[in-house]
Motif scaffolding. Sequence first.
Motif, PDB file in Angstrom:
ATOM      1  N   GLY A 165      49.983  48.963  36.996  1.00  0.00           N
ATOM      2  CA  GLY A 165      49.047  47.841  36.920  1.00  0.00           C
ATOM      3  C   GLY A 165      49.296  46.797  37.991  1.00  0.00           C
ATOM      4  O   GLY A 165      48.358  46.319  38.642  1.00  0.00           O
ATOM      5  N   LEU A 166      50.549  46.434  38.200  1.00  0.00           N
ATOM      6  CA  LEU A 166      50.881  45.466  39.250  1.00  0.00           C
ATOM      7  C   LEU A 166      50.499  46.008  40.622  1.00  0.00           C
ATOM      8  O   LEU A 166      50.039  45.261  41.490  1.00  0.00           O
ATOM      9  CB  LEU A 166      52.377  45.141  39.215  1.00  0.00           C
ATOM     10  CG  LEU A 166      52.874  44.289  38.042  1.00  0.00           C
ATOM     11  CD1 LEU A 166      54.391  44.170  38.084  1.00  0.00           C
ATOM     12  CD2 LEU A 166      52.234  42.900  38.068  1.00  0.00           C
ATOM     13  N   ARG A 170      46.575  45.735  41.055  1.00  0.00           N
ATOM     14  CA  ARG A 170      46.092  44.369  41.207  1.00  0.00           C
ATOM     15  C   ARG A 170      46.609  43.718  42.492  1.00  0.00           C
ATOM     16  O   ARG A 170      45.974  42.801  43.024  1.00  0.00           O
ATOM     17  CB  ARG A 170      46.520  43.525  40.005  1.00  0.00           C
ATOM     18  CG  ARG A 170      45.813  43.913  38.710  1.00  0.00           C
ATOM     19  CD  ARG A 170      44.318  43.720  38.806  1.00  0.00           C
ATOM     20  NE  ARG A 170      43.963  42.316  38.973  1.00  0.00           N
ATOM     21  CZ  ARG A 170      42.747  41.888  39.308  1.00  0.00           C
ATOM     22  NH1 ARG A 170      41.778  42.769  39.554  1.00  0.00           N
ATOM     23  NH2 ARG A 170      42.489  40.600  39.412  1.00  0.00           N
ATOM     24  N   SER A 171      47.728  44.171  43.002  1.00  0.00           N
ATOM     25  CA  SER A 171      48.304  43.542  44.195  1.00  0.00           C
ATOM     26  C   SER A 171      47.405  43.700  45.410  1.00  0.00           C
ATOM     27  O   SER A 171      47.409  42.855  46.308  1.00  0.00           O
ATOM     28  CB  SER A 171      49.671  44.143  44.497  1.00  0.00           C
ATOM     29  OG  SER A 171      49.546  45.485  44.944  1.00  0.00           O
ATOM     30  N   ILE A 182      51.411  36.581  41.225  1.00  0.00           N
ATOM     31  CA  ILE A 182      50.088  37.152  41.008  1.00  0.00           C
ATOM     32  C   ILE A 182      49.144  36.083  40.461  1.00  0.00           C
ATOM     33  O   ILE A 182      49.570  34.984  40.111  1.00  0.00           O
ATOM     34  CB  ILE A 182      50.153  38.369  40.067  1.00  0.00           C
ATOM     35  CG1 ILE A 182      50.692  37.966  38.685  1.00  0.00           C
ATOM     36  CG2 ILE A 182      51.019  39.456  40.674  1.00  0.00           C
ATOM     37  CD1 ILE A 182      50.776  39.120  37.698  1.00  0.00           C
ATOM     38  N   LYS A 183      47.871  36.401  40.386  1.00  0.00           N
ATOM     39  CA  LYS A 183      46.887  35.437  39.913  1.00  0.00           C
ATOM     40  C   LYS A 183      47.212  34.999  38.488  1.00  0.00           C
ATOM     41  O   LYS A 183      47.695  35.780  37.677  1.00  0.00           O
ATOM     42  CB  LYS A 183      45.492  36.051  39.971  1.00  0.00           C
ATOM     43  CG  LYS A 183      44.957  36.203  41.384  1.00  0.00           C
ATOM     44  CD  LYS A 183      43.526  36.710  41.381  1.00  0.00           C
ATOM     45  CE  LYS A 183      42.977  36.785  42.807  1.00  0.00           C
ATOM     46  NZ  LYS A 183      41.571  37.278  42.835  1.00  0.00           N
ATOM     47  N   GLN A 219      45.489  34.315  35.804  1.00  0.00           N
ATOM     48  CA  GLN A 219      44.899  35.033  34.674  1.00  0.00           C
ATOM     49  C   GLN A 219      45.551  36.403  34.496  1.00  0.00           C
ATOM     50  O   GLN A 219      45.756  36.863  33.362  1.00  0.00           O
ATOM     51  CB  GLN A 219      43.388  35.191  34.865  1.00  0.00           C
ATOM     52  CG  GLN A 219      42.994  35.995  36.106  1.00  0.00           C
ATOM     53  CD  GLN A 219      41.491  36.044  36.288  1.00  0.00           C
ATOM     54  OE1 GLN A 219      40.764  35.226  35.747  1.00  0.00           O
ATOM     55  NE2 GLN A 219      41.018  37.025  37.048  1.00  0.00           N
ATOM     56  N   ASP A 220      45.908  37.050  35.599  1.00  0.00           N
ATOM     57  CA  ASP A 220      46.617  38.326  35.512  1.00  0.00           C
ATOM     58  C   ASP A 220      48.017  38.118  34.943  1.00  0.00           C
ATOM     59  O   ASP A 220      48.490  38.906  34.117  1.00  0.00           O
ATOM     60  CB  ASP A 220      46.721  38.978  36.892  1.00  0.00           C
ATOM     61  CG  ASP A 220      45.369  39.454  37.412  1.00  0.00           C
ATOM     62  OD1 ASP A 220      44.492  39.721  36.581  1.00  0.00           O
ATOM     63  OD2 ASP A 220      45.205  39.546  38.627  1.00  0.00           O
ATOM     64  N   PHE A 251      47.965  37.596  31.198  1.00  0.00           N
ATOM     65  CA  PHE A 251      47.736  38.863  30.486  1.00  0.00           C
ATOM     66  C   PHE A 251      49.017  39.706  30.466  1.00  0.00           C
ATOM     67  O   PHE A 251      49.370  40.290  29.429  1.00  0.00           O
ATOM     68  CB  PHE A 251      46.605  39.643  31.155  1.00  0.00           C
ATOM     69  CG  PHE A 251      46.401  41.010  30.574  1.00  0.00           C
ATOM     70  CD1 PHE A 251      45.744  41.178  29.366  1.00  0.00           C
ATOM     71  CD2 PHE A 251      46.883  42.136  31.237  1.00  0.00           C
ATOM     72  CE1 PHE A 251      45.572  42.445  28.806  1.00  0.00           C
ATOM     73  CE2 PHE A 251      46.719  43.396  30.696  1.00  0.00           C
ATOM     74  CZ  PHE A 251      46.052  43.551  29.482  1.00  0.00           C
ATOM     75  N   VAL A 252      49.706  39.758  31.606  1.00  0.00           N
ATOM     76  CA  VAL A 252      50.939  40.543  31.691  1.00  0.00           C
ATOM     77  C   VAL A 252      52.007  39.970  30.766  1.00  0.00           C
ATOM     78  O   VAL A 252      52.689  40.706  30.041  1.00  0.00           O
ATOM     79  CB  VAL A 252      51.463  40.581  33.150  1.00  0.00           C
ATOM     80  CG1 VAL A 252      52.860  41.197  33.197  1.00  0.00           C
ATOM     81  CG2 VAL A 252      50.519  41.393  34.023  1.00  0.00           C
TER      82      VAL A 252
END
Length: 325
Positions: free
Chosen positions: A247-248, A251-252, A300-301, A303-304, A307-308
């Motif tokens: 996932g990271l 999204r990266s 990271i952002k 919002q991300d 969630f994480v």
Amino acid sequence: MPLGKGKAIFPFLIALIYGILIVSVPWEELRGVPYPDIENYEVRYAAVKNYGLSYFKIDSGVLNYLSAEYLWYFLLASSSLSGLDFDLFVTLCSFSAAFISTFWLSSRLHPGWAFVLLINPISIDLFSSQLRSALAFGLVLFAISFHRKGLLRRGWAYSFFVAACFVHTSMLLVIFVYGISIFLERRRFKSTETRLLLSIGVGVFLAAAYALLANSVLGALGDRRSLDADEARSFAYIGFWLLLGIGLSIRSTVFALNNWRFYYGVLVLIFVGVTELLAVPSFRILAMSIPIIFSVFPLIKRQDARFVIFSVLSYQAILFYYWVN
């Protein structure tokens, strides 16, 4: 609660509180499961007191000292011969390891989040029972802190790197992964995707090499402790971390993330996920690396990151349920 780091005093206070928590709570009694590593250290601690340094028979030579993890046994022996109580020795080691890792993470992630995230069965077990691994990784974190602050301090960094390896030989792998991460951060590539694919590729390659060669290498070092097949985790246990790495990675690419902590996190998550799926135990590498993995969240952002963090806390709550039952 903001994700960024706080003022310098707050990481220190959070690390102090977390270290006290680790050494104050009787985790072994809470779980009702004995810590075999601690029992082993206690036997050796008493043996040194009775027989002196002759109890440890180590041939001369750098490789022999490395494979014997000489610095750890020097610490063990010198503490025993000085008359230091074994329980106090364990307390000091546990507190030091917990304090260093928490302070390092709290200096990069908001101290409040760092404290909450580190209250998990994996980190608690590491700091309360796997003293040698935790202390060795603490030395690596010291080294990384010096290494990132210019040439004048790199001598200290390399000294800590070397010392860590003589406390626990698994630090050779950890330092290698750190070196690859620095290379990926500093090397000029055409795109973030290229760096990411290299990071994932190296993780898979290391996992395959480790699965094929670990028995031979550790056998040559006289160390097969970490290769007990019964210690391999199930997919239900390891799957979360593998999915986190994937996932990271996905999204990266959205915001062109380029930081050694990110590459280190992806490398470790992929490496441990693959090796554990191949029934080759390596989870302790991930357990030690949790401070670096969690330090990726502010990169990271928001919002991300939220969630994480929610996902990690949910996973940890499930772990706690099974940990104490």
